[in-house]
Design an enzyme around this catalytic site. Structure first.
Site, short mmCIF file in Angstrom:
data_model
loop_
_atom_site.label_atom_id
_atom_site.label_comp_id
_atom_site.label_asym_id
_atom_site.label_seq_id
_atom_site.Cartn_x
_atom_site.Cartn_y
_atom_site.Cartn_z
N ASP A 13 7.78 17.65 -13.96
CA ASP A 13 8.69 18.36 -13.05
C ASP A 13 10.07 17.78 -13.34
OD1 ASP A 13 8.53 20.26 -10.53
OD2 ASP A 13 9.93 18.71 -9.94
N LYS A 26 1.33 17.34 -5.53
CA LYS A 26 2.62 16.99 -6.14
C LYS A 26 2.81 15.49 -6.02
CE LYS A 26 6.10 19.16 -8.05
NZ LYS A 26 6.13 20.47 -8.71
P1 NDP Z 1 14.49 19.14 -15.64
O1 NDP Z 1 14.51 17.72 -15.22
O2 NDP Z 1 14.11 19.48 -17.03
O3 NDP Z 1 15.90 19.83 -15.36
C1 NDP Z 1 16.45 19.84 -14.09
C2 NDP Z 1 17.79 20.54 -14.14
O4 NDP Z 1 18.26 20.77 -12.81
C3 NDP Z 1 18.85 19.70 -14.84
O5 NDP Z 1 19.79 20.55 -15.45
C4 NDP Z 1 19.47 18.95 -13.67
O6 NDP Z 1 20.78 18.51 -13.90
C5 NDP Z 1 19.45 20.01 -12.60
N1 NDP Z 1 19.38 19.35 -11.28
C6 NDP Z 1 18.42 18.51 -10.83
N2 NDP Z 1 18.69 18.09 -9.59
C7 NDP Z 1 19.85 18.67 -9.27
C8 NDP Z 1 20.65 18.62 -8.11
N3 NDP Z 1 20.31 17.86 -7.04
N4 NDP Z 1 21.77 19.39 -8.11
C9 NDP Z 1 22.11 20.16 -9.19
N5 NDP Z 1 21.38 20.23 -10.31
C10 NDP Z 1 20.28 19.50 -10.34
O7 NDP Z 1 13.53 19.86 -14.60
P2 NDP Z 1 12.76 21.27 -14.73
O8 NDP Z 1 13.56 22.23 -15.51
O9 NDP Z 1 11.38 20.98 -15.12
O10 NDP Z 1 12.72 21.72 -13.19
C11 NDP Z 1 13.72 22.53 -12.60
C12 NDP Z 1 13.16 23.20 -11.36
O11 NDP Z 1 12.04 24.01 -11.71
C13 NDP Z 1 12.64 22.25 -10.28
O12 NDP Z 1 12.85 22.83 -9.02
C14 NDP Z 1 11.13 22.20 -10.57
O13 NDP Z 1 10.40 21.83 -9.43
C15 NDP Z 1 10.90 23.65 -10.95
N6 NDP Z 1 9.69 23.93 -11.73
C16 NDP Z 1 9.43 23.26 -12.90
C17 NDP Z 1 8.31 23.60 -13.64
C18 NDP Z 1 8.02 22.99 -14.96
O14 NDP Z 1 7.04 23.39 -15.59
N7 NDP Z 1 8.81 22.04 -15.45
C19 NDP Z 1 7.35 24.59 -13.15
C20 NDP Z 1 7.76 25.29 -11.96
C21 NDP Z 1 8.89 24.93 -11.28
P3 NDP Z 1 21.07 16.96 -14.22
O15 NDP Z 1 20.63 16.77 -15.64
O16 NDP Z 1 22.50 16.82 -13.99
O17 NDP Z 1 20.23 16.17 -13.25
O1 2IT Z 2 6.33 23.18 -9.81
C1 2IT Z 2 5.48 23.36 -10.69
O2 2IT Z 2 4.73 24.33 -10.68
C2 2IT Z 2 5.41 22.38 -11.79
N1 2IT Z 2 6.20 21.46 -11.83
C3 2IT Z 2 4.34 22.51 -12.83
C4 2IT Z 2 3.04 21.94 -12.36
C5 2IT Z 2 1.94 21.86 -13.40
O3 2IT Z 2 0.89 21.30 -13.03
O4 2IT Z 2 2.09 22.35 -14.51
#
Ligand code: NDP
Ligand code: 2IT
Length: 449
Positions: free
Chosen positions: A169, A129
């Site tokens: 992420d 990461k």
């Molecule tokens: P994005 O940046 O697209 O979206 C993040 C969302 O979470 C936004 O709505 C944001 O709101 C909110 N958020 C972030 N930080 C906070 C906080 N401290 N308190 C409240 N809300 C918060 O990220 P992703 O959708 O990609 O990721 C979301 C989660 O999923 C993370 O935990 C990530 O690690 C996990 N994840 C992502 C993957 C991927 O493929 N993208 C894969 C697997 C897991 P705001 O706009 O106000 O910041």
């Molecule tokens: O938390 C996760 O699994 C991710 N942000 C996606 C990682 C990836 O390599 O697609």
């Protein structure tokens, strides 16, 4: 639950002594170790090979300065990192996070979780990461580009298609991946596709954007079906409104549910008619506005300040898809009192340990992050395969494989929980199944890795 086994206890207390300033990392390790006792009991060779103390220590951590210039001509400095946690089963693989809260504790917890998640996908990818404390909010497109290019000037020498393959992420989507990938290609003169989550025209995979949210719903559907239930007619609350949340909203709706609330870090919206994911996508992904704009645009929808209030909205299924520790014990208590039947983690470690205990103790179906959100990284591995083959598969082909992988993750985790005497505990099942493969791979490769 607590760590009972003497060996595991010793490993944990030693780790806690050396990493006392890393609460998120210790939380993630403790959750894994407290479920491993039956596995360690059956495999004394793990202890002899010092496997657990090796697995909790990253193979390599890179920390670097990122200097960039803002639109006003001011020089800015941020910290960049890559935690290369474990490469026993394949190249380090995991996202890059840009958020002001990023520090080593957060990235080590994410990298540690990633090892077992990636193992569970059944594909040959190790765990890593990276990220930066850079805050993309309010930055111009040019500032984002300059930051990404500067970040990559250092990171490029540490990654490669068979070494370490980053992705997105929080705060890193196709736009940021594109700028980082472009910079890598320029410096290295190499188009083997070292990033995943690229735009399709740059060699990205169809369905990667949707994969984490879709995968979360495929996994949740398996969990519900095994209990004689389904998404049909259920009311769903999804926190966040980013990449994972948006496509979870789309798939949960397609599977017959009604998503009634979503949020961002400022507040949440309720739409009893069912949230339209296209509107969320237009607001958050395309215009980069706040979720409040949904209530301004959709008649009948209401906005409430404060993101934690979303857990007070009564629902059947809760899908936390924002960030770590966003759902605590009291919020879990409220969800249980309001009759929630299933909770599955789209974000990484969104539920605090006492929230998980509350759900499990109340018979609520609980799907842990490293299984439930593995669809994103699994599809990233499919993107790597397509890049290596120099082929592009159809949306249906990738989506079909994703579905198969999520069913298999559910099946493997449920079977491991049963085999080790913890039937129905999908947290234990995912930890044991994910850990076992990595442990075996490390044993085969001798001490030194
Ligand atoms: P994005 O940046 O697209 O979206 C993040 C969302 O979470 C936004 O709505 C944001 O709101 C909110 N958020 C972030 N930080 C906070 C906080 N401290 N308190 C409240 N809300 C918060 O990220 P992703 O959708 O990609 O990721 C979301 C989660 O999923 C993370 O935990 C990530 O690690 C996990 N994840 C992502 C993957 C991927 O493929 N993208 C894969 C697997 C897991 P705001 O706009 O106000 O910041
Ligand atoms: O938390 C996760 O699994 C991710 N942000 C996606 C990682 C990836 O390599 O697609």
């Amino acid at each position: 639950m607590a760590i009972e086994d003497a060996y595991l206890k010793e490993v944990y207390s030693d780790l806690a002594k050396r990493n006392g300033d890393q609460p998120e990392f210790l939380q993630a390790v403790e959750e894994v170790l407290e479920t491993l006792e039956p596995l360690i009991g059956r495999h004394p060779e793990y202890r002899q090979a010092g496997l657990v103390e090796r697995i909790v220590e990253p193979e390599r951590i890179i920390s670097f300065r990122v200097t960039w210039m803002d639109d006003g001509g001011r020089v800015r400095v941020n910290r960049g990192y890559r935690v290369q946690f474990n490469s026993a089963i394949g190249p380090y693989k995991g996202g890059i996070r840009f958020h002001p809260s990023v520090n080593l504790s957060i990235l080590k917890f994410l990298g540690f979780e990633q090892i077992f998640k990636n193992s569970l996908t059944g594909l040959p990818i190790g765990g890593g990461k990276g990220g930066s404390d850079f805050d993309p909010k309010g930055k111009s497109d040019n500032e984002i580009m300059r930051f990404c290019q500067s970040f990559m000037i250092e990171l490029e020498r540490h990654i490669g298609p068979d070494t370490d393959v980053p992705a997105g992420d929080i705060g890193v989507s196709r736009r940021e991946v594109g700028y980082m990938y472009g910079q890598y290609r320029r410096i290295r003169n190499d188009a083997t596709g070292v990033f995943t989550g690229k735009a399709v025209v740059c060699g990205g995979s169809l369905a990667r954007t949707e994969a984490t949210g879709y995968g979360l719903c495929y996994y949740t559907d398996e969990m519900l079906k095994a209990d004689g239930k389904s998404f049909e007619g259920k009311e769903i609350v999804i926190s966040g409104s980013g990449n994972v949340a948006t496509y979870a909203c789309q798939k949960a709706t397609e599977l017959g549910g009604r998503v009634i609330a979503m949020s961002d870090s400022d507040g949440y919206v309720i739409d009893q008619n069912g949230i339209d994911y296209r509107t969320v996508k237009a607001i958050k992904e395309e215009r980069r506005e706040r979720i409040k704009a949904y209530a301004e645009r959709i008649e009948g929808a209401e906005y409430h300040e404060g993101c934690r209030g979303i857990w007070t909205v009564p629902c059947d299924i809760a899908l936390p898809c924002a960030t770590q520790n966003e759902l605590d014990g009291p919020s879990a208590e409220t969800l249980v009192k309001n009759g929630v039947i299933a909770v599955a983690e789209g974000a990484n470690m969104p539920c605090s340990p006492d929230a998980i205990a509350r759900f499990q103790g109340s018979g609520v179906l609980f799907g842990p992050a490293k299984a439930a959100n593995a669809g994103g990284v699994a599809t990233s591995a499919l993107e790597m395969s397509q890049n290596s083959q120099r082929l592009a598969w159809s949306f249906e082909e990738v989506d079909g494989r994703l579905k198969g992988i999520m069913s298999e993750i559910y099946r493997t985790s449920a079977a491991a929980a049963k085999e080790y005497g913890m039937e129905g505990n999908l947290v234990a099942g995912a930890n044991i199944a994910g850990f076992k493969k990595v442990a075996e791979a490390m044993l085969w490769q001798g001490i030194g890795l």
